[in-house]
Design an enzyme around this catalytic site. Structure first.
Site, short mmCIF file in Angstrom:
data_model
loop_
_atom_site.label_atom_id
_atom_site.label_comp_id
_atom_site.label_asym_id
_atom_site.label_seq_id
_atom_site.Cartn_x
_atom_site.Cartn_y
_atom_site.Cartn_z
N HIS A 217 0.81 -1.21 0.00
CA HIS A 217 0.00 0.00 0.00
C HIS A 217 0.85 1.26 0.00
O HIS A 217 0.59 2.22 -0.73
CB HIS A 217 -0.93 0.00 1.22
N ARG A 218 1.85 1.34 0.84
CA ARG A 218 2.85 2.42 0.94
C ARG A 218 2.33 3.70 1.55
O ARG A 218 3.09 4.64 1.73
CB ARG A 218 3.43 2.75 -0.44
N ASP A 219 1.04 3.79 1.91
CA ASP A 219 0.54 5.05 2.48
C ASP A 219 -0.55 4.75 3.53
O ASP A 219 -1.65 5.29 3.49
CB ASP A 219 -0.02 5.94 1.38
N ILE A 220 -0.23 3.86 4.48
CA ILE A 220 -1.17 3.56 5.56
C ILE A 220 -1.18 4.73 6.53
O ILE A 220 -0.15 5.12 7.08
CB ILE A 220 -0.76 2.26 6.30
N ASN B 72 -6.71 6.86 5.37
CA ASN B 72 -6.90 5.76 4.42
C ASN B 72 -7.50 4.52 5.08
O ASN B 72 -7.49 3.45 4.49
CB ASN B 72 -5.59 5.41 3.75
#
Length: 462
Positions: free
Chosen positions: A14-17, A21
């Site tokens: 995902h890289r953007d928890i 989000n």
């Protein structure tokens, strides 16, 4: 954690928890992970997290490798999820700074304060889970979402994450974890990072031969390895595979636990019953001892015999007319009686007769000999001796005793001795005829010599 596990198994990072989000659906009581806008396939994660010299992601939830611009994998998402959990528990993210750069620097260099510092309700077990999930080096973190979820469940029951052995201490957080060499070109996906999902609902990367015109043409020009989930559903990047137990396994586990608990309770109940019976059973019957016969034995012999029989003799001296002094008369209780060990037994010892007869052989003995005979008979000679004249008993010889010989007296009585002086009293002979005077003297053991003299007052022959 279940959403991240599913995403990672599909090969997507995902890289953007971050909180924005993650959505909670109140109607279905579920949590949804959203906005895969900068997600990458793990096979394509060799492209770093920097885009035109800018860091992609939210600074407060960046993993250290994202902040350093390195490649990412599933463990990077787990770090961000740990930051999110930290904020849920404390009301603030692990690191706070004046600028995103300062926050990113803290992710790389600083160690966060334990969550319990800001929220005392956080248990030590939960602190240990966060400490492991926020390790700087991804090799020291949980290796997949399933392991992270199990650790959280264990922390709910108070079970902390075990400490690493001395030989497995956390590595330097500034040392880059070496990753396998990858040759995948990511130029065509530098804008969206999710174009590879087109026409691939199963999560597979399209092969270069299936790529369409446009940005995919650049990818076809340079063939690259393609991520294909294996039939065994192995995790990417060679991470250890951890799965939840199936309902059947959980049922069997509960069955075994219940069986073990029941068996333990039965053993404890049996042991308790046995102990109760042992504590309340009547004591074993004591072996009794027969009192031995000691009649006619000496005092020492009788004592030794009773002691050897494990009895406790008590001496009692009584007079006896037949049994000699110092000899055993018998016991109380009588011989043959059954007694318990160390019981007291009265041993009767003869103290001699209670009365004694004055010996008949005392007359005719010297005074000293007579006193010895009295002592042997249990009598006592009087301190003073009575002297008496005797015409038949020589001087110093016992004439008789008081009481007289042959009489019975109490033991220890005093007997007076009558001893001859060896003399006689001269009888009155005047006026007696010559024959009578001679007879009187003869009776006293005296000899008579006659001498005639003239006397006008006494008749002749008198």
């Amino acid at each position: 954690m279940s959403a991240l596990e599913y995403s990672h198994k599909a090969g997507i990072v995902h890289r953007d928890i971050k909180p924005a989000n993650v959505m909670f659906c109140e109607d279905s009581n579920t949590v949804k992970v959203m906005d895969f806008g900068i997600a990458r396939a793990m096979a394509d994660s060799s492209a770093t997290m920097t885009q035109t010299q800018a860091v992609v992601g939210t600074a407060q939830y960046l993993s250290p490798e994202q902040a350093r611009g390195e490649t990412v994998d599933a463990r990077s998402d787990l770090y961000s999820a740990a930051c999110l959990l930290y904020e849920m528990l404390t009301g603030r993210p692990p690191f706070i700074g004046d600028s995103p750069v300062s926050v990113a620097y803290q992710h790389v260099r600083e160690i966060p304060e334990p969550a319990s510092t800001f929220n005392p309700d956080v248990s030590p077990a939960l602190d240990s889970v966060l400490a492991k999930a926020l390790q700087k080096n991804r090799a020291d973190r949980f290796q997949d979402a399933a392991a992270f979820r199990r650790a959280l469940r264990a922390a709910r029951n108070g079970v902390a994450v075990p400490d690493l052995p001395a030989g497995e201490a956390p590595t330097d957080p500034n040392v880059t974890v070496p990753m396998p060499d990858r040759t995948v070109q990511a130029t065509a996906y530098s804008l969206t990072g999710a174009k590879f999902l087109d026409d691939s609902p199963g999560g597979r990367l399209r092969t270069p031969q299936d790529a369409t015109l446009g940005d995919d043409r650049a990818l076809a020009a340079q063939p690259a390895p393609v991520y294909e989930p294996s039939e065994a559903d192995e995790l990417p990047l060679g991470l250890p595979h951890e799965r939840e137990r199936t309902p059947r396994q959980k049922s069997r586990r509960r069955t075994w636990i219940a069986t073990l608990v029941i068996f333990t309770l039965l053993v404890l109940a049996g042991g308790g019953l046995w102990l109760y019976n042992m504590m309340n059973q009547p004591p074993p019957a004591v072996t009794k001892i027969q009192v031995p016969s000691v009649a006619a034995l000496s005092e020492s012999e009788a004592l030794q015999l009773l002691y050897r029989a494990k009895l406790n003799p008590q001496l009692n001296r009584i007079p006896h007319d037949i049994i000699a002094k110092g000899s055993a008369i018998g016991t109380v209780p009588d011989a043959g009686t059954l007694m318990e060990p160390e019981s007291k037994v009265t041993l009767n010892i003869s103290d001699g007769p209670s009365s004694v007869k004055i010996p008949d052989n005392l007359p005719g003995r010297t005074e000293a000999a007579a006193r010895d005979v009295l002592r042997q008979a249990g009598l006592v000679g009087a301190p003073t001796t009575t002297m008496a004249n005797s015409s038949s008993v020589p001087a110093g010889i016992v004439i008789t005793t008081k009481p007289a010989p042959g009489q019975t007296v109490a033991v220890g009585s005093t007997v007076e001795l009558v001893v001859s002086t060896g003399k006689v009293a001269m009888p009155e002979l005047r006026g007696l005829p010559k024959a009578e005077a001679e007879a009187a003297l003869k009776n006293l053991g005296l000899a008579m010599q006659v001498r005639e003299v003239e006397n006008s007052e006494v008749e002749p022959e008198r």
